[in-house]
Every structure is written in C-alpha cells, then in structure tokens.
Design a protein around this motif. Structure first.
Motif, mmCIF file in Angstrom:
data_model
loop_
_atom_site.group_PDB
_atom_site.id
_atom_site.type_symbol
_atom_site.label_atom_id
_atom_site.label_comp_id
_atom_site.label_asym_id
_atom_site.label_seq_id
_atom_site.Cartn_x
_atom_site.Cartn_y
_atom_site.Cartn_z
ATOM 1 N N GLN A 100 0.868 -1.181 0.000
ATOM 2 C CA GLN A 100 0.000 0.000 0.000
ATOM 3 C C GLN A 100 0.904 1.229 0.000
ATOM 4 O OE1 GLN A 100 -2.243 0.747 3.612
ATOM 5 N NE2 GLN A 100 -3.925 1.681 2.469
ATOM 6 N N THR A 101 0.592 2.207 -0.839
ATOM 7 C CA THR A 101 1.451 3.389 -0.962
ATOM 8 C C THR A 101 0.641 4.664 -0.760
ATOM 9 O OG1 THR A 101 2.840 2.196 -2.550
ATOM 10 C CG2 THR A 101 3.134 4.573 -2.410
ATOM 11 N N LEU A 102 1.206 5.565 0.035
ATOM 12 C CA LEU A 102 0.581 6.858 0.317
ATOM 13 C C LEU A 102 1.569 7.957 -0.055
ATOM 14 C CD1 LEU A 102 -0.461 4.610 2.399
ATOM 15 C CD2 LEU A 102 -1.131 6.515 3.839
ATOM 16 N N LEU A 103 1.163 8.897 -0.885
ATOM 17 C CA LEU A 103 2.017 10.015 -1.267
ATOM 18 C C LEU A 103 1.310 11.315 -0.908
ATOM 19 C CD1 LEU A 103 4.061 10.396 -4.538
ATOM 20 C CD2 LEU A 103 2.787 12.328 -3.628
ATOM 21 N N PHE A 104 1.994 12.135 -0.103
ATOM 22 C CA PHE A 104 1.424 13.426 0.303
ATOM 23 C C PHE A 104 2.359 14.551 -0.126
ATOM 24 C CE2 PHE A 104 -0.689 10.508 3.166
ATOM 25 C CZ PHE A 104 -1.979 10.995 3.196
ATOM 26 N N SER A 105 1.770 15.625 -0.627
ATOM 27 C CA SER A 105 2.550 16.769 -1.076
ATOM 28 C C SER A 105 1.709 18.029 -0.931
ATOM 29 C CB SER A 105 2.968 16.567 -2.540
ATOM 30 O OG SER A 105 3.792 17.621 -2.980
ATOM 31 N N ALA A 106 2.361 19.136 -0.573
ATOM 32 C CA ALA A 106 1.629 20.398 -0.451
ATOM 33 C C ALA A 106 1.331 20.994 -1.819
ATOM 34 C CB ALA A 106 2.423 21.388 0.399
ATOM 35 N N THR A 107 2.203 20.711 -2.784
ATOM 36 C CA THR A 107 2.016 21.209 -4.147
ATOM 37 C C THR A 107 2.197 20.040 -5.119
ATOM 38 O OG1 THR A 107 4.368 21.770 -4.345
ATOM 39 C CG2 THR A 107 2.882 23.496 -3.526
ATOM 40 N N MET A 108 1.813 20.255 -6.361
ATOM 41 C CA MET A 108 1.881 19.176 -7.353
ATOM 42 C C MET A 108 2.631 19.613 -8.612
ATOM 43 S SD MET A 108 0.718 16.264 -6.410
ATOM 44 C CE MET A 108 0.382 15.438 -7.964
ATOM 45 N N PRO A 109 3.949 19.870 -8.503
ATOM 46 C CA PRO A 109 4.711 20.140 -9.726
ATOM 47 C C PRO A 109 4.758 18.885 -10.599
ATOM 48 C CG PRO A 109 6.176 19.878 -7.844
ATOM 49 C CD PRO A 109 4.792 19.893 -7.302
ATOM 50 N N GLN A 110 5.191 19.045 -11.826
ATOM 51 C CA GLN A 110 5.163 17.931 -12.774
ATOM 52 C C GLN A 110 5.986 16.745 -12.292
ATOM 53 O OE1 GLN A 110 3.111 17.811 -15.440
ATOM 54 N NE2 GLN A 110 3.752 15.668 -15.591
ATOM 55 N N ASP A 111 7.102 17.004 -11.617
ATOM 56 C CA ASP A 111 7.940 15.906 -11.110
ATOM 57 C C ASP A 111 7.174 15.025 -10.132
ATOM 58 O OD1 ASP A 111 10.090 16.657 -12.617
ATOM 59 O OD2 ASP A 111 11.073 17.797 -11.026
ATOM 60 N N ILE A 112 6.325 15.645 -9.302
ATOM 61 C CA ILE A 112 5.530 14.876 -8.336
ATOM 62 C C ILE A 112 4.431 14.103 -9.055
ATOM 63 C CG2 ILE A 112 4.023 15.029 -6.316
ATOM 64 C CD1 ILE A 112 6.935 15.567 -5.695
ATOM 65 N N VAL A 113 3.860 14.706 -10.079
ATOM 66 C CA VAL A 113 2.844 14.004 -10.874
ATOM 67 C C VAL A 113 3.448 12.742 -11.496
ATOM 68 C CG1 VAL A 113 1.355 14.159 -12.904
ATOM 69 C CG2 VAL A 113 1.546 16.111 -11.361
ATOM 70 N N ASN A 114 4.651 12.890 -12.058
ATOM 71 C CA ASN A 114 5.327 11.739 -12.670
ATOM 72 C C ASN A 114 5.655 10.666 -11.636
ATOM 73 O OD1 ASN A 114 5.234 13.165 -15.071
ATOM 74 N ND2 ASN A 114 7.330 13.926 -14.918
ATOM 75 N N LEU A 115 6.110 11.110 -10.470
ATOM 76 C CA LEU A 115 6.436 10.170 -9.399
ATOM 77 C C LEU A 115 5.198 9.421 -8.923
ATOM 78 C CD1 LEU A 115 8.663 9.115 -7.477
ATOM 79 C CD2 LEU A 115 8.059 10.984 -5.917
#
Length: 422
Positions: free
Chosen positions: A182-197
């Motif tokens: 199970q994977t959880l990803l949290f981020s305050a913003t969503m730059p393209q690098d985070i979208v790809n990740l």
C-alpha cells in the motif's frame, strides 16, 4: 462525518484521540481514513495544519493493531519517509501517542546522530520506521534494513523532498520496495515531477485535495511592514515588547541570519533560540522542546528546519526575510492559526524584497494590508560605514606585519654609515 467513532477505529486508538481532545476528523482525515483502512493507495494534496499526519498514521496503526505479526530483525511493516529530522521525530511522537495500548514498535532513523543506537533498534524488528532518506539509504546499503515484511510505504512532503535534492535517494529506496504494498504520497504542491512520481508509485489511487494550492488560511491576520533593512532588528524588538505575544516563530532566509536575530534578541533579554541545518540534532531538539514548553518565547528558523515544527499554540509568525519561493510564504504562515485558533502573520519588506512581495500577492491572489503605524515606517536606515574606516583583513594585517619585520631585519644587517672626517 461528525466523529472519529464513525470511522470504526480500534478502541485503543479512539481512547488516545479522546484524551487528546480530538472529536471530529478534519476534511483530509474524513476523506482518507476510510479508503486507507481498505488497503487502497492515496494521493494527498495537503498543506501544513490540515491534520495530514493523523490522516495516514491512524489507519496504519489500525491495520497493524488488527493484524499483529512478529517482525523479523532488521525488517519493518511500515516505512514513512520524510524530508527533515524534526518532522520525522514529530511523526513518530504522534504514532506513539495514537498507538498507546496497541504494542506497536516504532523508531526514527535520521542523520546528525551516531548510527549505532539506530542499528540496535533495527535489530529488534520494527512495526513502523520513520526516516529521512540519507541515513536510511546508508543503513540500507550496509544491509541493516530488509524489506521482506513491508506492507505500507508513505512518502510525506514529497515536494520538499525534491526541493532538498533527495529525489535520487528516494528513487533508490523505492527500487527496493516490494511490488505488492500500500502506498501513500502526500505533497503540499503538485509540480510535474511529483505528478510523474505518483504515476510510478501509486496503483489506482484516491486523490484527496483539501486546500487549493497556494491559498492561505482565512483565520490568519496578515500584515506587511515596509522597513529599511538595517531597522529590521529594531522593529522585531519593538513588536516583541508586547508581552502578550508569547509564542512567536520568526523566519529568516539564511542560517547565519537566524543566528544574528537570536543575538539581537538575547541582548535585550528576549528568550529565543535558532533552529537550522548547522545546529546539532541535540541543539535542535532542545530548542524545539523549549519552544513547546514555553520556556523559549521566540523560535527563529529557516524554511527547511521549520518543516518539523508542529506546535498548535503559535500566535505569531514573523517573516524577517521574505522567501524567494511564494509558496514558502503559504507554508510559513500556516504555522499559526492551527487547531481552530486565530493567528497573526507579520512580514518585513525592505527595498530589495518588493519584487518578492509582488510574487507572493500574485500567488495567493490577495493584497496584504500595509501597517503604516509601526515606528520604523519610512525611517531611513543607519548610514553605511565609509570605505576608509574598514578594518584591514587578517591577510592584509599579516602582510603588513611581515613587511615591517623584514624591514627591521634588513636595517639590522646593514652596516652603519661612517661619519665623514673633518
């Protein structure tokens, strides 16, 4: 969702929440917890102060407590990666508080301290490891960590991971994770690098977004104080003369700037401490502990170190220097007005920072009101020291001293001139 009782969490967890006075889940908790209890993946877009830590730690604890398994040495069932030591410690403290009575074993792994005690902890086998990427990767590379029992992986503050240059370390760790998890990803913003990740990491995730990107909390009273750069220390001291201002977080751009601010405050008897990357882990924990207890009135921090500051009673955030990244302004002032409280954010702005202010106001879509009543509004700064009054550098002084000594030695070696005979 009106209460935590409706989430069907274990009685021990509900008891811990009740003792902390938590009755109603925040929006991110209400949207995330039911999905995570079923084992699904999450992509969470959440800023500071939204209750994100409980949103992922409560279902993790519930699943671990409901399905107890003996963890083998150097193994773990849950890995939580986070960018800073302070944030790792804060998450682990919350896990220990929420999981009282469940018999859950958790520990923190980060740099700045000797690895030996951490290695000994790992040998016991852990239900939860909260870690920063650098030290975790070091131990992983030395075969001190195994992934055979890993069930859940959490990547917290993913955007900050990128900002701090951790993405290579993170990718190396991800490569070792079991595919079934199970994977959880949290981020305050969503730059393209985070979208790809997120596309690489997550499987059919539920997307939870509780606060639009780069908006500010409505309960925060924001002010901008235009001030000459040399008058900033005086303005800060003037504000802090109000004894009703008890818990203040001051942001500076640099580590040395934070130290200078503490020096100014100490000179006038205002209890303060600096927290930044050059401080030892012990000094950082002591400063943060004193701030939480109230023995330290003012905590002076840089952006990176402040990611682990989770103190609900901060009344004022003061931006001694404006940040280069407008989104950092949102994170900074979000340290106040937490747990339903109001808060005040005061920003200093000198002539060199006016462009930064425009970028911030454009990002948050709000013109921050000016405070023209402060005593240094429109006051000229101290004149610069004249060039010829500068002290010579150590190198110049040393050269001058050597030249003088050489001249004296030459004078001693030269024979004295004979007086002419008469």
């Amino acid at each position: 969702m009106n209460s935590f009782d409706s989430l069907k969490l274990l009685p021990e967890i509900l008891s811990s929440l009740n003792k902390k006075g938590y009755k109603k889940p925040t929006p991110i908790q209400a949207q995330s917890i039911p999905h995570l209890l079923t084992g699904g993946d999450i992509l969470g877009i959440a800023q500071t102060g939204t209750g994100k830590t409980a949103a992922f730690s409560l279902p993790i604890l519930n699943n671990l407590g409901s399905n107890k398994i003996k963890t083998k040495p150097r193994h773990m069932r849950t890995l939580i990666l986070t960018p800073t030591r302070e944030l790792a410690s804060q998450i682990n403290e919350n896990i220990e508080e929420y999981g009282k009575g469940l018999g859950i074993k958790s520990t923190v792994i980060f740099g700045g301290v000797k690895p030996r005690p951490q290695i000994l902890q790992l040998k016991k086998g852990m239900d939860v490891i909260v870690a920063t990427p650098g030290r975790f990767l070091d131990l992983m590379s030395n075969d001190q960590i195994q992934f055979g029992q890993l069930e859940t992986f959490v990547l917290d503050e993913a955007d900050r991971m990128l900002d701090m240059g951790f993405i290579r370390d993170v990718n190396k760790i991800i490569a070792r994770l079991p595919k079934k998890r199970q994977t959880l990803l949290f981020s305050a913003t969503m730059p393209q690098d985070i979208v790809n990740l997120s596309k690489k990491l997550l499987v059919k995730p539920k997307k939870v977004e509780v606060t639009p990107e780069s908006t500010t909390v409505e309960k925060i009273d924001q002010k901008i104080n235009f001030v000459h750069k040399t008058n900033k220390p005086k303005l800060l001291i003037n504000i802090l003369e109000d004894q009703s201002i008890e818990h203040v977080l001051v942001f500076t751009k640099t580590k040395h700037g934070a130290n200078r601010v503490v020096k100014h405050l100490d000179q006038v008897g205002i209890t303060s401490a600096a927290i930044h990357g050059n401080k030892s882990q012990g000094a950082r924990e002591k400063a943060l502990g004193g701030f939480k207890k109230g023995t330290i009135r003012v905590l002076v921090a840089t952006d990176i170190a402040a990611r682990g500051i989770d103190v609900s009673h901060i009344t004022h955030v003061i931006n001694y220097n404006l940040p280069d990244d407008p989104k950092s302004y949102v994170h900074r002032i979000g340290r106040t007005a937490r747990a339903g409280r109001d808060g005040i954010a005061i920003s200093f702005c000198d002539d060199t920072e006016k462009k930064l202010l425009k970028d911030i106001e454009k990002t948050i879509k709000y013109q921050i009101p000016q405070d023209k009543d402060h005593p240094f509004h429109g006051v000229a700064g101290a004149p610069a020291q004249p060039q010829n009054h500068r002290r010579p550098s150590k190198k110049a002084s040393a050269n001058k001293s050597r030249n003088g000594n050489n001249q004296q030695r030459s004078a001693r070696r030269r024979p004295a001139k004979k007086k002419p005979t008469t």
